[in-house]
Write an enzyme that holds these catalytic residues in place. Structure first.
Site, PDB file in Angstrom:
ATOM      1  N   PRO A  18       2.257 -33.508  10.143  1.00 21.36           N
ATOM      2  CA  PRO A  18       2.507 -32.687   8.955  1.00 21.36           C
ATOM      3  C   PRO A  18       3.693 -31.764   9.222  1.00 21.36           C
ATOM      4  O   PRO A  18       3.648 -30.962  10.150  1.00 21.36           O
ATOM      5  CB  PRO A  18       1.205 -31.896   8.791  1.00 21.36           C
ATOM      6  CG  PRO A  18       0.581 -31.887  10.152  1.00 21.36           C
ATOM      7  CD  PRO A  18       1.069 -33.086  10.890  1.00 21.36           C
ATOM      8  N   MET A  19       4.752 -31.906   8.422  1.00 14.03           N
ATOM      9  CA  MET A  19       5.957 -31.093   8.635  1.00 14.03           C
ATOM     10  C   MET A  19       6.339 -30.394   7.336  1.00 14.03           C
ATOM     11  O   MET A  19       6.514 -31.041   6.308  1.00 14.03           O
ATOM     12  CB  MET A  19       7.113 -31.972   9.131  1.00 14.03           C
ATOM     13  CG  MET A  19       6.879 -32.560  10.509  1.00 14.03           C
ATOM     14  SD  MET A  19       8.205 -33.686  11.020  1.00 14.03           S
ATOM     15  CE  MET A  19       7.785 -35.159  10.051  1.00 14.03           C
ATOM     16  N   GLN A  72      -3.914 -30.672   5.414  1.00 13.75           N
ATOM     17  CA  GLN A  72      -3.874 -29.694   6.500  1.00 13.75           C
ATOM     18  C   GLN A  72      -3.786 -28.270   5.964  1.00 13.75           C
ATOM     19  O   GLN A  72      -2.959 -27.970   5.102  1.00 13.75           O
ATOM     20  CB  GLN A  72      -2.685 -29.941   7.442  1.00 13.75           C
ATOM     21  CG  GLN A  72      -2.853 -29.116   8.724  1.00 13.75           C
ATOM     22  CD  GLN A  72      -1.653 -29.148   9.640  1.00 13.75           C
ATOM     23  OE1 GLN A  72      -0.601 -28.634   9.296  1.00 13.75           O
ATOM     24  NE2 GLN A  72      -1.812 -29.726  10.820  1.00 13.75           N
ATOM     25  N   CYS A 102       1.334 -24.322  14.513  1.00 12.04           N
ATOM     26  CA  CYS A 102       2.640 -23.944  13.985  1.00 12.04           C
ATOM     27  C   CYS A 102       3.172 -22.700  14.694  1.00 12.04           C
ATOM     28  O   CYS A 102       2.513 -21.653  14.709  1.00 12.04           O
ATOM     29  CB  CYS A 102       2.567 -23.676  12.479  1.00 12.04           C
ATOM     30  SG  CYS A 102       4.178 -23.214  11.802  1.00 12.04           S
ATOM     31  N   ASN A 204       1.134 -35.424  21.025  1.00 14.38           N
ATOM     32  CA  ASN A 204       2.273 -35.140  20.153  1.00 14.38           C
ATOM     33  C   ASN A 204       3.352 -34.417  20.961  1.00 14.38           C
ATOM     34  O   ASN A 204       3.042 -33.581  21.797  1.00 14.38           O
ATOM     35  CB  ASN A 204       1.796 -34.287  18.965  1.00 14.38           C
ATOM     36  CG  ASN A 204       2.920 -33.816  18.060  1.00 14.38           C
ATOM     37  OD1 ASN A 204       3.009 -32.638  17.733  1.00 14.38           O
ATOM     38  ND2 ASN A 204       3.788 -34.703  17.641  1.00 14.38           N
ATOM     39  N   GLY A 205       4.592 -34.779  20.680  1.00 15.28           N
ATOM     40  CA  GLY A 205       5.702 -34.087  21.329  1.00 15.28           C
ATOM     41  C   GLY A 205       6.656 -35.028  22.035  1.00 15.28           C
ATOM     42  O   GLY A 205       6.279 -35.689  22.997  1.00 15.28           O
ATOM     43  N   ASP A 206       7.884 -35.119  21.513  1.00 14.89           N
ATOM     44  CA  ASP A 206       8.994 -35.839  22.156  1.00 14.89           C
ATOM     45  C   ASP A 206       8.903 -37.360  22.121  1.00 14.89           C
ATOM     46  O   ASP A 206       9.670 -38.024  22.822  1.00 14.89           O
ATOM     47  CB  ASP A 206       9.166 -35.400  23.616  1.00 14.89           C
ATOM     48  CG  ASP A 206       9.628 -33.967  23.761  1.00 14.89           C
ATOM     49  OD1 ASP A 206       9.929 -33.338  22.724  1.00 14.89           O
ATOM     50  OD2 ASP A 206       9.686 -33.459  24.894  1.00 14.89           O
ATOM     51  N   ARG A 229       9.355 -35.177  14.412  1.00 17.56           N
ATOM     52  CA  ARG A 229      10.803 -35.114  14.179  1.00 17.56           C
ATOM     53  C   ARG A 229      11.497 -36.471  14.279  1.00 17.56           C
ATOM     54  O   ARG A 229      12.465 -36.730  13.564  1.00 17.56           O
ATOM     55  CB  ARG A 229      11.430 -34.115  15.153  1.00 17.56           C
ATOM     56  CG  ARG A 229      11.101 -32.659  14.821  1.00 17.56           C
ATOM     57  CD  ARG A 229      11.560 -31.707  15.892  1.00 17.56           C
ATOM     58  NE  ARG A 229      10.835 -31.883  17.144  1.00 17.56           N
ATOM     59  CZ  ARG A 229      11.211 -31.360  18.298  1.00 17.56           C
ATOM     60  NH1 ARG A 229      12.321 -30.648  18.364  1.00 17.56           N
ATOM     61  NH2 ARG A 229      10.482 -31.537  19.379  1.00 17.56           N
TER      62      ARG A 229
END
Length: 332
Positions: A18-19, A72, A102, A204-206, A229
């Site tokens: 979710p962004m 969310q 966040c 999550n991440g990278d 991203r």
């Protein structure tokens, strides 16, 4: 096989993060079409939802083709979050997710998002209130901790599981790190090794390539991966990872035609959902991402971000198609 209660997500699901200002229904549509297994709304302010603020209410919009889909929520007041759990349930999602990750100041400084990592008892009480407010599965997204000295995610995972969450997504950074430095998945792997933990754990991440997805899947043993991203302007990443995990081979890179087709799909949905003017204006932020790395694209981009009519945009995209050889591999 990853399952959240009765929601079967397949053998190794890929989740769309979710962004804010990104993962709205038009963006989710192109990610779903390109292999995302579970998606979430943009995070929704509980205070905004209680006030019936138009922007927060609009974020509740979900569509049948998106399922499974999670709404969310984030907030700093326990009773407000409980009430919002009830409101979100009425919107008909498959699950409700709570944002404790966040890091941005506007959220964390108001005691919401990653700020709850500084007050684990309150995080537990808030989560319990949301779990009690709905018949739907409740999941959580969070970080390793507030800073290097408070990486309390192992305690958080156990306590949140104990009060009823049914999956946990962990971003491999602290709040203080924001999005800087390299994400550290070591603690995520340790949670997966904890015999007490029975719920799915998503990392999550990278994750920005099929190779990295395979490496982290094998090294840390997570039940699935959430991608944020790396999917912006590149929804193909979901199917690329799936194909690589299955075959060890790479899918062909998206052609100019692929990029134009996704752009049109995104634009059409944006206009249908937001109306002509807002749909066109809000689409502008995406053009540079969809055509990132394409040589000599600057002039086309400038025209796209200043175009005011749908027909003008279609004409520019037709010019793009004519300028570049159709079928050419374009990633650099």
């Amino acid at each position: 096989m990853a399952k959240i209660r009765n929601i079967d997500l397949g053998e190794f699901p890929l989740l769309l993060a979710p962004m804010e200002d990104v993962s709205d229904p038009p963006f989710r549509a192109v990610c779903k079409a390109n292999g995302a297994d579970l998606m979430y709304t943009e995070f929704i302010s509980s205070e905004g939802l209680i006030r019936d603020a138009a922007k927060s209410v609009q974020k509740l919009d979900i569509f049948e083709y998106e399922r499974p889909i999670g709404i969310q929520l984030f907030g700093s007041d326990i009773e407000t979050m409980r009430a919002c759990g009830e409101i979100a349930t009425k919107a008909g999602p498959d699950l409700i997710d709570i944002n404790y990750g966040c890091p941005v100041k506007q959220v964390a400084c108001k005691g919401a998002g990653a700020a709850l990592l500084q007050d684990i008892p309150k995080m537990v009480a808030m989560t319990k209130a949301v779990v009690e407010s709905t018949h739907l599965p409740v999941t959580v997204k969070t970080r390793l901790g507030w800073d290097e000295s408070t990486k309390n995610i192992q305690e958080v995972a156990e306590r949140l599981q104990d009060i009823g969450i049914e999956a946990l997504t962990i971003h491999g950074r602290t709040r203080v790190q924001m999005y800087k430095g390299e994400a550290d998945w070591t603690l995520i792997g340790k949670i997966k090794e904890n015999p007490r933990i029975k719920i799915p754990i998503f990392g999550n991440g990278d994750i920005d390539s099929p190779e990295k997805a395979l490496e982290y899947k094998n090294r840390y043993g997570v039940d699935g991966i959430m991608i944020g991203r790396a999917s912006i302007g590149y929804p193909w990443i979901f199917n690329e990872i799936k194909h690589f995990l299955k075959t060890g081979e790479h899918l062909a890179l998206p052609t100019i035609q692929d990029r134009i087709d996704v752009c049109k799909h995104h634009l059409d949905f944006s206009i249908r959902w937001k109306g002509n003017h807002v749909g066109i204006v809000e689409m502008r932020r995406h053009y540079a991402n969809y055509f990132k790395g394409i040589p000599h694209f600057k002039e086309f981009r400038m025209r796209l971000v200043t175009a005011f009519s749908y027909d003008e945009i279609l004409e520019i995209l037709a010019n793009v198609q004519a300028f570049y050889a159709q079928g050419e591999l374009v990633a650099e």
